[in-house]
Design a protein around this motif. Sequence first.
Motif, PDB file in Angstrom:
ATOM      1  N   ASP A 175       0.811  -1.222   0.000  1.00 32.12           N
ATOM      2  CA  ASP A 175       0.000   0.000   0.000  1.00 32.12           C
ATOM      3  C   ASP A 175       0.841   1.268   0.000  1.00 32.12           C
ATOM      4  O   ASP A 175       0.532   2.233  -0.706  1.00 32.12           O
ATOM      5  N   ASN A 176       1.920   1.297   0.815  1.00 28.97           N
ATOM      6  CA  ASN A 176       2.708   2.520   0.945  1.00 28.97           C
ATOM      7  C   ASN A 176       3.573   2.814  -0.280  1.00 28.97           C
ATOM      8  O   ASN A 176       4.281   3.815  -0.312  1.00 28.97           O
ATOM      9  N   GLU A 177       3.515   1.938  -1.304  1.00 27.75           N
ATOM     10  CA  GLU A 177       4.274   2.164  -2.529  1.00 27.75           C
ATOM     11  C   GLU A 177       3.365   2.406  -3.727  1.00 27.75           C
ATOM     12  O   GLU A 177       3.814   2.409  -4.872  1.00 27.75           O
ATOM     13  N   ILE A 178       2.083   2.605  -3.449  1.00 23.43           N
ATOM     14  CA  ILE A 178       1.113   2.835  -4.523  1.00 23.43           C
ATOM     15  C   ILE A 178       0.789   4.326  -4.587  1.00 23.43           C
ATOM     16  O   ILE A 178       0.353   4.924  -3.595  1.00 23.43           O
ATOM     17  N   PHE A 179       1.019   4.948  -5.744  1.00 28.76           N
ATOM     18  CA  PHE A 179       0.808   6.381  -5.892  1.00 28.76           C
ATOM     19  C   PHE A 179      -0.316   6.702  -6.869  1.00 28.76           C
ATOM     20  O   PHE A 179      -0.523   7.855  -7.230  1.00 28.76           O
ATOM     21  N   ARG A 180      -1.031   5.685  -7.339  1.00 25.48           N
ATOM     22  CA  ARG A 180      -2.171   5.924  -8.227  1.00 25.48           C
ATOM     23  C   ARG A 180      -3.248   4.902  -7.935  1.00 25.48           C
ATOM     24  O   ARG A 180      -2.992   3.864  -7.299  1.00 25.48           O
ATOM     25  N   LEU A 216      15.583  18.665  -5.362  1.00 23.35           N
ATOM     26  CA  LEU A 216      14.329  19.154  -5.920  1.00 23.35           C
ATOM     27  C   LEU A 216      13.677  18.128  -6.853  1.00 23.35           C
ATOM     28  O   LEU A 216      12.449  17.982  -6.845  1.00 23.35           O
ATOM     29  N   ALA A 217      14.496  17.398  -7.626  1.00 23.23           N
ATOM     30  CA  ALA A 217      13.935  16.381  -8.509  1.00 23.23           C
ATOM     31  C   ALA A 217      13.192  15.317  -7.699  1.00 23.23           C
ATOM     32  O   ALA A 217      12.116  14.853  -8.090  1.00 23.23           O
ATOM     33  N   GLY A 218      13.762  14.944  -6.560  1.00 26.21           N
ATOM     34  CA  GLY A 218      13.089  13.982  -5.692  1.00 26.21           C
ATOM     35  C   GLY A 218      11.790  14.536  -5.132  1.00 26.21           C
ATOM     36  O   GLY A 218      10.794  13.813  -5.003  1.00 26.21           O
ATOM     37  N   GLU A 219      11.780  15.833  -4.800  1.00 23.90           N
ATOM     38  CA  GLU A 219      10.553  16.466  -4.303  1.00 23.90           C
ATOM     39  C   GLU A 219       9.461  16.450  -5.369  1.00 23.90           C
ATOM     40  O   GLU A 219       8.274  16.255  -5.059  1.00 23.90           O
ATOM     41  N   VAL A 220       9.862  16.659  -6.625  1.00 18.27           N
ATOM     42  CA  VAL A 220       8.878  16.633  -7.712  1.00 18.27           C
ATOM     43  C   VAL A 220       8.258  15.244  -7.824  1.00 18.27           C
ATOM     44  O   VAL A 220       7.031  15.108  -7.967  1.00 18.27           O
ATOM     45  N   LYS A 225       3.555  11.662  -6.837  1.00 20.27           N
ATOM     46  CA  LYS A 225       2.913  10.526  -6.170  1.00 20.27           C
ATOM     47  C   LYS A 225       1.702  10.997  -5.364  1.00 20.27           C
ATOM     48  O   LYS A 225       0.634  10.371  -5.401  1.00 20.27           O
ATOM     49  N   ASP A 226       1.869  12.117  -4.646  1.00 19.09           N
ATOM     50  CA  ASP A 226       0.778  12.643  -3.818  1.00 19.09           C
ATOM     51  C   ASP A 226      -0.428  13.028  -4.665  1.00 19.09           C
ATOM     52  O   ASP A 226      -1.568  12.956  -4.205  1.00 19.09           O
ATOM     53  N   TYR A 227      -0.172  13.471  -5.906  1.00 21.19           N
ATOM     54  CA  TYR A 227      -1.245  13.950  -6.776  1.00 21.19           C
ATOM     55  C   TYR A 227      -1.681  12.897  -7.800  1.00 21.19           C
ATOM     56  O   TYR A 227      -2.260  13.240  -8.827  1.00 21.19           O
ATOM     57  N   GLY A 228      -1.403  11.642  -7.522  1.00 20.70           N
ATOM     58  CA  GLY A 228      -1.883  10.573  -8.390  1.00 20.70           C
ATOM     59  C   GLY A 228      -1.165  10.442  -9.708  1.00 20.70           C
ATOM     60  O   GLY A 228      -1.702   9.890 -10.671  1.00 20.70           O
ATOM     61  N   GLY A 229       0.078  10.940  -9.788  1.00 14.61           N
ATOM     62  CA  GLY A 229       0.877  10.774 -10.993  1.00 14.61           C
ATOM     63  C   GLY A 229       0.770  11.911 -11.991  1.00 14.61           C
ATOM     64  O   GLY A 229       1.440  11.905 -13.018  1.00 14.61           O
ATOM     65  N   ILE A 230      -0.073  12.918 -11.708  1.00 12.48           N
ATOM     66  CA  ILE A 230      -0.237  14.061 -12.611  1.00 12.48           C
ATOM     67  C   ILE A 230      -0.155  15.353 -11.805  1.00 12.48           C
ATOM     68  O   ILE A 230      -0.802  15.489 -10.763  1.00 12.48           O
ATOM     69  N   ILE A 273       2.792  17.810 -15.885  1.00  5.60           N
ATOM     70  CA  ILE A 273       3.806  16.766 -15.970  1.00  5.60           C
ATOM     71  C   ILE A 273       3.181  15.472 -15.438  1.00  5.60           C
ATOM     72  O   ILE A 273       2.261  15.500 -14.617  1.00  5.60           O
ATOM     73  N   ARG A 274       3.693  14.331 -15.951  1.00  7.79           N
ATOM     74  CA  ARG A 274       3.129  13.036 -15.583  1.00  7.79           C
ATOM     75  C   ARG A 274       4.247  12.043 -15.287  1.00  7.79           C
ATOM     76  O   ARG A 274       5.300  12.072 -15.925  1.00  7.79           O
ATOM     77  N   LEU A 275       3.995  11.156 -14.348  1.00  7.45           N
ATOM     78  CA  LEU A 275       4.894  10.012 -14.139  1.00  7.45           C
ATOM     79  C   LEU A 275       4.719   9.067 -15.326  1.00  7.45           C
ATOM     80  O   LEU A 275       3.613   8.817 -15.774  1.00  7.45           O
ATOM     81  N   LYS A 276       5.818   8.536 -15.846  1.00  6.76           N
ATOM     82  CA  LYS A 276       5.723   7.560 -16.926  1.00  6.76           C
ATOM     83  C   LYS A 276       5.394   6.189 -16.363  1.00  6.76           C
ATOM     84  O   LYS A 276       5.819   5.852 -15.271  1.00  6.76           O
TER      85      LYS A 276
END
Length: 276
Positions: A175-180, A216-220, A225-230, A273-276
């Motif tokens: 669960d703690n590794e799911i961001f979407r 900063l890249a890690g913060e992005v 993840k917090d915003y569901g990948g978008i 921006i989106r997570l791939k």
Amino acid sequence: MVKIGRFNTLTVVKIVDFGIYLDGDERGEILMPKEYVPDNCFPDDEVKAFVYFDSEDRIIATTEEPYIQVGEFAFLKVVATGSVGAFLDWGLRKDLLVPFREQRDPMVEGKSYLVYAYLDKASDRIVASTKTDKYLDQVFPDYVPDQEVDILVARKTDLGYAVIVNNAHWGLIYDNEIFRRLKIGQRMKGYIKRVRDDEKIDVSLQPSGFAKIEGLAGEVIEKLKDYGGILDLSDKSDPEEIYNLFGCSKKNYKKALGTLLKQGLIEVGEKEIRLK
């Protein structure tokens, strides 16, 4: 050798008014009805065809794509029940049978179930089973960390989501590794996190490179993840909007996005921006 319940590349033997006949080796000539024949098809051409049995138990070919093939798992809906078992919609004209002996619990019309499709050797027919455990974890899970795999989301557990890995093994996404948001029955790519000593498999939705990004890249990445990948904040966004969210200049934000782009971890659009 023709594989029943799978796609095969077969050679056109002859063309008739009602379709074409394909070379099925030991299975003889296999009819593909006219409505499924590709345009500009001639003798000796090769055709990719799914081979199965029609409602009269004749071997037949189609270019339609079923929801499941022999040797695969899928969630399918029961469209009818009868004296021999339950019948599933698998995207073809003839429904897929789950015999009573292959039902873990009595199946109910209108409900969807996780099933495994196989070729029954006794009857030489394609059938399905809800007794999925006996078709999984039969061979050693020979995976390496960060290996990309195909996964099917099977069910929610107390720890996360149980997934089927490469149609062969059970795996778990914590669960703690799911961001979407995940949906039961969803197919996607996953990555092997580790194979434990007890041969249990931990799976991640992203390669381990995500965890190694700092600054900063890690913060992005974390914000994505917090915003569901978008994230509605591209490299063209207003500097004030960027500062309000990350407390940095637009210049530094663009540098961070460049780092993530080079690593193939994000996609940048006009407004997001989106997570791939």
